[in-house]
Enzyme design. Structure first.
Site, mmCIF file in Angstrom:
data_model
loop_
_atom_site.group_PDB
_atom_site.id
_atom_site.type_symbol
_atom_site.label_atom_id
_atom_site.label_comp_id
_atom_site.label_asym_id
_atom_site.label_seq_id
_atom_site.Cartn_x
_atom_site.Cartn_y
_atom_site.Cartn_z
ATOM 1 N N ASP A 10 0.862 -1.167 0.000
ATOM 2 C CA ASP A 10 0.000 0.000 0.000
ATOM 3 C C ASP A 10 0.910 1.231 0.000
ATOM 4 O O ASP A 10 2.097 1.136 0.300
ATOM 5 C CB ASP A 10 -0.897 -0.026 1.242
ATOM 6 C CG ASP A 10 -1.797 1.189 1.338
ATOM 7 O OD1 ASP A 10 -2.386 1.590 0.320
ATOM 8 O OD2 ASP A 10 -1.895 1.761 2.443
ATOM 9 N N ASP A 12 -0.145 5.092 1.004
ATOM 10 C CA ASP A 12 -0.360 6.038 2.090
ATOM 11 C C ASP A 12 -0.316 5.336 3.439
ATOM 12 O O ASP A 12 -1.120 4.453 3.720
ATOM 13 C CB ASP A 12 -1.710 6.741 1.927
ATOM 14 C CG ASP A 12 -1.815 7.505 0.609
ATOM 15 O OD1 ASP A 12 -0.802 8.082 0.191
ATOM 16 O OD2 ASP A 12 -2.908 7.516 0.006
#
Length: 248
Positions: A10, A12
């Protein structure tokens, strides 16, 4: 050959501290929205409960539902505003992009070191993010050339992929790096993301606790939880895959 052969990150909150910036952008959007309408005030808990890890418009809709507010969905071309779900989402995008420009972006040092380690060990890597700002963030953080495969909100919209907690975007990334899902590691800081990793039968789901809570990450599907990826090295790839009988 390690049991696990690819790492799907991922963005953020995992590679870059933009989750904190996104949290403040959502607060700038929803704090006045709630105040004007006499709704329960927006708080950081709302970000983790309703927004974190989801596609932008889904996050808007889920938060509004938590306050009993119904708006038409609208269209992605809606002008930034408050008349539709998409208009609110587009307004948030304006806010966060201004913050990117004002504040800049730097990756987490521990995440870069972990990325270096697994890449040196021969693992394939990819970024899987709900954000449509992923190319901007990767470029600003100096990471764009580290990932040949990026499955973000733009790709999801173009290919009709469901957002997290559905595993579709992670499964697409596994397909693009050429490694079966059962031989991939998913690295996530959001509850919706670890749910996606668990639902997709990936080989290992790593949770990074940036505030949602280690117990919550485990309850939603994380096999291992760390406070920072600096705690891990490439030998994590040697862990037995969580899925037995996985396609080699």
């Amino acid at each position: 050959m390690p049991a696990l052969r690819a790492v799907l990150f991922d963005l953020d909150g995992v590679l870059t501290p933009t989750a904190e910036l996104h949290m403040r952008a959502w607060e700038r959007l929803f704090a006045p929205f709630c105040a004007v309408r006499g709704l329960t005030p927006y708080s950081g808990a709302d970000y983790f409960a309703h927004i974190d890890g989801k596609p932008r418009y889904d996050g808007v809709a889920t938060f509004l539902a938590s306050r009993g507010v119904e708006l038409a969905w609208g269209d992605a071309a809606d002008e930034p505003g408050e008349g539709t779900v998409c208009a609110l989402g587009n307004r948030k995008d304006v806010i966060v992009n201004a913050m990117f420009t004002e504040e800049g972006i730097a990756p987490y040092p521990g995440s870069v070191r972990f990325l270096d380690d697994v890449t040196a060990a021969g693992a394939e890597v990819a970024v899987v993010s709900s954000s449509r700002n992923t190319p901007t963030v990767l470029a600003a953080a100096g990471l764009a050339d580290r990932f040949a495969v990026v499955v973000d909100g733009n790709v999801a919209a173009r290919e009709g992929l469901a957002g997290k907690p559905d595993p579709a975007t992670y499964l697409r990334a596994a397909e693009l790096v050429g490694v079966p899902a059962a031989r991939c590691v998913v690295v996530e800081d959001a509850l919706s993301g670890v749910q996606a990793g668990s639902a997709g039968a990936f080989g290992l789901v790593l949770g990074v606790d940036r505030g949602v809570g280690a117990d919550a990450l485990r309850e939603h599907g994380a096999d291992v939880v760390v406070a920072d990826l600096a705690e891990l090295r490439a030998d994590v790839l040697d862990r037995p895959a969580r899925v037995t009988g996985a396609d080699a």
